[in-house]
Design a protein around this motif. Structure first.
Motif, PDB file in Angstrom:
ATOM      1  N   PRO A   1      22.943 -15.550  -1.074  1.00 21.08           N
ATOM      2  CA  PRO A   1      22.651 -14.262  -1.723  1.00 21.08           C
ATOM      3  C   PRO A   1      22.656 -13.139  -0.708  1.00 21.08           C
ATOM      4  CG  PRO A   1      21.095 -15.963  -2.437  1.00 21.08           C
ATOM      5  CD  PRO A   1      21.899 -16.548  -1.316  1.00 21.08           C
ATOM      6  N   LEU A   2      23.272 -12.033  -1.094  1.00 21.21           N
ATOM      7  CA  LEU A   2      23.328 -10.885  -0.198  1.00 21.21           C
ATOM      8  C   LEU A   2      22.002 -10.164  -0.194  1.00 21.21           C
ATOM      9  CD1 LEU A   2      26.822  -9.394  -1.024  1.00 21.21           C
ATOM     10  CD2 LEU A   2      26.151 -10.640   1.013  1.00 21.21           C
ATOM     11  N   SER A   3      21.663  -9.632   0.952  1.00 19.05           N
ATOM     12  CA  SER A   3      20.460  -8.825   1.084  1.00 19.05           C
ATOM     13  C   SER A   3      20.817  -7.533   1.776  1.00 19.05           C
ATOM     14  CB  SER A   3      19.402  -9.561   1.906  1.00 19.05           C
ATOM     15  OG  SER A   3      18.332  -8.695   2.229  1.00 19.05           O
ATOM     16  N   THR A   4      20.189  -6.475   1.376  1.00 21.50           N
ATOM     17  CA  THR A   4      20.465  -5.205   2.021  1.00 21.50           C
ATOM     18  C   THR A   4      19.543  -4.950   3.197  1.00 21.50           C
ATOM     19  OG1 THR A   4      19.034  -4.170   0.373  1.00 21.50           O
ATOM     20  CG2 THR A   4      21.402  -4.099  -0.026  1.00 21.50           C
ATOM     21  N   ALA A   5      18.755  -5.941   3.580  1.00 18.59           N
ATOM     22  CA  ALA A   5      17.965  -5.804   4.804  1.00 18.59           C
ATOM     23  C   ALA A   5      18.897  -5.791   5.994  1.00 18.59           C
ATOM     24  CB  ALA A   5      16.979  -6.961   4.920  1.00 18.59           C
ATOM     25  N   PRO A   6      18.512  -5.137   7.111  1.00 13.95           N
ATOM     26  CA  PRO A   6      19.382  -5.098   8.285  1.00 13.95           C
ATOM     27  C   PRO A   6      19.747  -6.502   8.735  1.00 13.95           C
ATOM     28  CG  PRO A   6      17.547  -3.574   8.540  1.00 13.95           C
ATOM     29  CD  PRO A   6      17.276  -4.375   7.313  1.00 13.95           C
ATOM     30  N   ALA A   7      21.047  -6.696   8.972  1.00 15.17           N
ATOM     31  CA  ALA A   7      21.518  -8.030   9.357  1.00 15.17           C
ATOM     32  C   ALA A   7      21.306  -8.263  10.840  1.00 15.17           C
ATOM     33  CB  ALA A   7      23.005  -8.170   9.014  1.00 15.17           C
ATOM     34  N   THR A   8      20.947  -9.493  11.182  1.00 15.47           N
ATOM     35  CA  THR A   8      20.836  -9.866  12.596  1.00 15.47           C
ATOM     36  C   THR A   8      22.148 -10.457  13.033  1.00 15.47           C
ATOM     37  OG1 THR A   8      19.972 -12.020  11.978  1.00 15.47           O
ATOM     38  CG2 THR A   8      18.364 -10.299  12.447  1.00 15.47           C
ATOM     39  N   ARG A   9      22.502 -10.294  14.299  1.00 14.72           N
ATOM     40  CA  ARG A   9      23.761 -10.816  14.831  1.00 14.72           C
ATOM     41  C   ARG A   9      23.502 -12.238  15.328  1.00 14.72           C
ATOM     42  NH1 ARG A   9      27.267  -6.252  16.816  1.00 14.72           N
ATOM     43  NH2 ARG A   9      26.171  -4.356  16.301  1.00 14.72           N
ATOM     44  N   GLU A  10      23.933 -13.219  14.546  1.00 16.57           N
ATOM     45  CA  GLU A  10      23.702 -14.599  14.938  1.00 16.57           C
ATOM     46  C   GLU A  10      24.776 -15.043  15.915  1.00 16.57           C
ATOM     47  OE1 GLU A  10      23.428 -17.069  11.573  1.00 16.57           O
ATOM     48  OE2 GLU A  10      21.723 -16.022  10.706  1.00 16.57           O
ATOM     49  N   GLN A  11      24.368 -15.804  16.906  1.00 17.27           N
ATOM     50  CA  GLN A  11      25.292 -16.351  17.883  1.00 17.27           C
ATOM     51  C   GLN A  11      25.386 -17.858  17.685  1.00 17.27           C
ATOM     52  OE1 GLN A  11      27.127 -14.573  19.909  1.00 17.27           O
ATOM     53  NE2 GLN A  11      26.209 -12.689  19.145  1.00 17.27           N
TER      54      GLN A  11
ATOM     55  N   GLU B   1      30.547  -6.114   8.990  1.00 14.39           N
ATOM     56  CA  GLU B   1      29.214  -6.413   8.457  1.00 14.39           C
ATOM     57  C   GLU B   1      29.248  -7.632   7.544  1.00 14.39           C
ATOM     58  OE1 GLU B   1      25.214  -6.399   7.530  1.00 14.39           O
ATOM     59  OE2 GLU B   1      26.303  -5.466   9.188  1.00 14.39           O
ATOM     60  N   LEU B   2      30.301  -7.749   6.727  1.00 12.48           N
ATOM     61  CA  LEU B   2      30.415  -8.910   5.841  1.00 12.48           C
ATOM     62  C   LEU B   2      30.546 -10.196   6.656  1.00 12.48           C
ATOM     63  CD1 LEU B   2      30.530  -9.741   2.855  1.00 12.48           C
ATOM     64  CD2 LEU B   2      33.019  -9.627   3.021  1.00 12.48           C
ATOM     65  N   SER B   3      31.330 -10.158   7.736  1.00  7.72           N
ATOM     66  CA  SER B   3      31.472 -11.357   8.578  1.00  7.72           C
ATOM     67  C   SER B   3      30.131 -11.747   9.200  1.00  7.72           C
ATOM     68  CB  SER B   3      32.524 -11.124   9.666  1.00  7.72           C
ATOM     69  OG  SER B   3      32.064 -10.210  10.646  1.00  7.72           O
ATOM     70  N   ARG B   4      29.304 -10.753   9.559  1.00  6.56           N
ATOM     71  CA  ARG B   4      27.970 -11.059  10.096  1.00  6.56           C
ATOM     72  C   ARG B   4      27.110 -11.757   9.051  1.00  6.56           C
ATOM     73  NH1 ARG B   4      26.640  -5.016  12.058  1.00  6.56           N
ATOM     74  NH2 ARG B   4      28.076  -4.799  13.827  1.00  6.56           N
ATOM     75  N   ARG B   5      27.096 -11.203   7.844  1.00  8.99           N
ATOM     76  CA  ARG B   5      26.227 -11.740   6.794  1.00  8.99           C
ATOM     77  C   ARG B   5      26.619 -13.153   6.399  1.00  8.99           C
ATOM     78  NH1 ARG B   5      25.189  -6.787   2.455  1.00  8.99           N
ATOM     79  NH2 ARG B   5      24.627  -5.185   3.982  1.00  8.99           N
ATOM     80  N   GLU B   6      27.915 -13.394   6.350  1.00 10.21           N
ATOM     81  CA  GLU B   6      28.388 -14.677   5.840  1.00 10.21           C
ATOM     82  C   GLU B   6      28.678 -15.695   6.944  1.00 10.21           C
ATOM     83  OE1 GLU B   6      30.342 -13.093   1.676  1.00 10.21           O
ATOM     84  OE2 GLU B   6      31.685 -13.692   3.283  1.00 10.21           O
TER      85      GLU B   6
END
Length: 600
Positions: free
Chosen positions: A19-29, A428-433
């Protein structure tokens, strides 16, 4: 059915998105492996410093070229800068062929224009050039550049037939589509005003299968030439363009609807990622439109689909066009001309649905082949009336295949006013998913055609107003992606530019951000036969750099060569630096007794 089926076909075989969230996304490594645990500092200490690159050092720039090749480059580029010659080049080529005969004409072309810009006739004949460039640090992006030699009338007829649906041919539904996404005979010949990009016209499904086979051979050749090759494809080669037009119409209307809602909420004019709709206010607007009862509308915007922030951004909005959501059954948008609500999803005939499915299947075959061969697949950008669909389909391929590394690269044309929004949304989409972002940044190949079409048909010009504005957009997009690369070791970008200032800008930002060429996150690209003073110094200094390598039989590549000559006319009239450097190197070799220089 209709375009709703597009999304179900695209989703087949894909894992369900979180599920998408509009909270600020964190950059996962990626999780740290054994090498990372030994300490990043030690790894950085073992690296050589980032090498300096001088594009004015002609000895290094042309070390891979014999003197006669420099003379040929000077001759060809000088001829390309002659307006009088270019105005009659087709007649001159036809006359020369008649006088010399086919055999001598082919030899003459291979000694001049063909030899300058084309690698060879087939996969075998191009291998020596690929190996030679590879020895000097320059890779290859293979492109089979054969183009159907159609008259303007034939091109217009094919375009109108392939871009018009059965419903429209019967006289129904045309007015429901935006002007930009309708076929117009005056612009049916998509080659007009396009100086470098190859153009495909739809004939039938068998021809699309043939194009797919050609792309498969390019992928095989790229895989055999090097361990880190690229191959370029065009989606208009793989299916009926009517599908791309109608899908682009849907995506554009849906995004425009978002911005209309944003304007109602007093949030017009913001960058795409900064624009967020208040869900409560949005629900009220939708209720007033009479699309569905309030109780049903409230179920469309839930914590499960949109998170807990009470707002939704353009990425959340895009996810609502999905065959799995209740909203997709009611998708309507206001027609700004009539003021009426109209269905967003169009109807396809059974045959048109089959054509659409076969196009998606061809894309899947190519992506799987690229994955097996270890070749990165570059999806070329095309005209703005096709591009929303092309970008969305490429994004779906990235979701599937860019799991471990960026295998599929999307192309962003920075002469477009919305280029920055497109880049930032996809990053941003690539970060979220959690998939790997891959991009090629170009200035664009369709400016003259796009401007004339917008003016004639009557929609907003999609192109930045000046060359300076395009440069600023390119650098803004590039800087944003480079910043992403600093935080995300799995993302990559191809800087496809002949502009020395842009390349120097990239090198400077790489140094400032700590992006080392050994990381192979930043690639550089130029066309074969142009800008060797950029490509080879970069390659010899250890930067990943590639030449866009066309190949194909002489007569079948002539349409490509004609436009390459026209492109050089515009480039060479505005900047003579390349010719000056070629003269400088020839003089140096003459004075130092190295006129018979042999590359080693």
């Amino acid at each position: 059915m209709g375009l709703r089926r597009v999304l179900s076909v695209l989703r087949s075989g894909l894992p369900r998105r979180a599920p998408l969230s509009t909270a600020p996304a964190t950059r996962e490594q990626p999780a740290a492996g054994p090498e990372a645990e030994r300490g990043l500092g030690a790894a950085e200490a073992a690296r050589p410093p980032v090498p300096a690159v001088d594009f004015g050092n002609t000895q290094e720039a042309y070390r891979s070229r014999r003197s006669w090749e420099l003379v040929r480059s000077l001759l060809v580029l000088r001829l390309c800068a002659s307006p009088a010659l270019l105005a009659r080049h087709e007649q001159l080529l036809h006359l020369t062929r008649r006088l010399l005969g086919q055999r001598l004409f082919d030899k003459l072309m291979k000694m001049t224009f063909y030899g300058q810009f084309v690698a060879g006739e087939d996969q075998e004949s191009i291998r020596p050039l690929i190996r030679h460039n590879r020895a000097f640090g320059v890779g290859s992006i293979l492109d089979y550049s054969v183009e159907e030699d159609l008259t303007t009338e034939e091109a217009e007829r094919k375009e109108m037939e392939s871009c018009t649906s059965a419903v429209e041919r019967d006289g129904h539904g045309t007015s429901k589509r935006e002007k930009q996404f309708q076929a117009h005979r005056a612009f049916g010949d998509r080659r007009d005003g396009v100086v470098s990009a190859r153009t495909y016209f739809y004939a039938n499904e068998a021809r699309c299968d043939s194009h797919m086979e050609t792309f498969l051979r390019c992928i095989e050749a790229s895989g055999g030439a090097s361990e880190d090759g690229f191959s370029a494809i065009k989606l208009t080669a793989l299916g009926r363009p009517q599908f791309l037009l109608q899908f682009s119409d849907v995506l554009t209307k849906w995004r425009r609807f978002f911005h209309q809602m944003a304007a109602e909420q007093g949030k017009a004019g913001l960058d795409a990622m900064d624009t967020k709709l208040e869900v409560a206010a949005l629900q009220e607007s939708v209720v007033k439109m009479g699309i569905a009862p309030r109780t049903e509308i409230e179920n469309w915007f839930t914590v499960e689909t949109l998170g807990v922030s009470g707002t939704l951004d353009l990425l959340d909005w895009g996810s609502l066009i999905d065959s799995r959501t209740e909203l997709s059954k009611h998708l309507v948008v206001p027609n700004m001309q009539t003021g009426q609500l109209e269905p967003l999803l169009s109807q396809f005939t059974e045959e048109e649905e089959q054509q659409m499915t076969r196009m998606l299947q061809r894309m899947d075959v190519l992506a799987k082949k690229a994955s097996e061969a270890g070749v990165r697949l570059m999806v070329d950008a095309e005209q703005t009336y096709f591009q929303p669909a092309i970008s969305r389909l490429t994004l779906e391929m990235q979701r599937r295949f860019n799991v471990e590394k960026p295998l599929i690269f999307n192309t962003y044309q920075c002469y477009l006013k919305d280029a920055y929004d497109n880049v930032t949304l996809d990053v941003e989409l690539s970060r979220r998913e959690g998939w790997c972002f891959g991009a090629k940044l170009v200035r664009g190949a369709y400016m003259a055609q796009e401007r004339a079409r917008a003016l004639e048909i009557g929609y907003e010009d999609p192109i930045n107003p000046t060359y300076e504005a395009t440069n600023a957009m390119y650098h803004r997009c590039l800087n944003y992606v480079l910043e992403e690369l600093k935080h995300n070791a799995r993302a990559a970008v191809m800087v496809a530019s002949h502009n020395e200032d842009t390349v120097y800008f990239t090198l400077r930002r790489m140094e400032e951000l700590g992006l080392h060429p050994a990381d192979r996150q930043v690639y550089f690209g130029q066309l074969l036969g142009m800008c060797d003073q950029i490509s080879f110094p970069l390659g010899q200094a250890g930067f990943p750099v590639y030449k866009y390598v066309p190949y194909g039989p002489v007569m079948e590549v002539l349409p490509y060569l004609s436009r390459r000559a026209q492109e050089n006319s515009g480039v060479m009239k505005g900047a003579q630096r390349e010719r000056q450097l070629l003269w400088q190197e020839l003089r140096r070799r003459l004075w130092t007794g190295s006129l018979f220089h042999r590359p080693a």
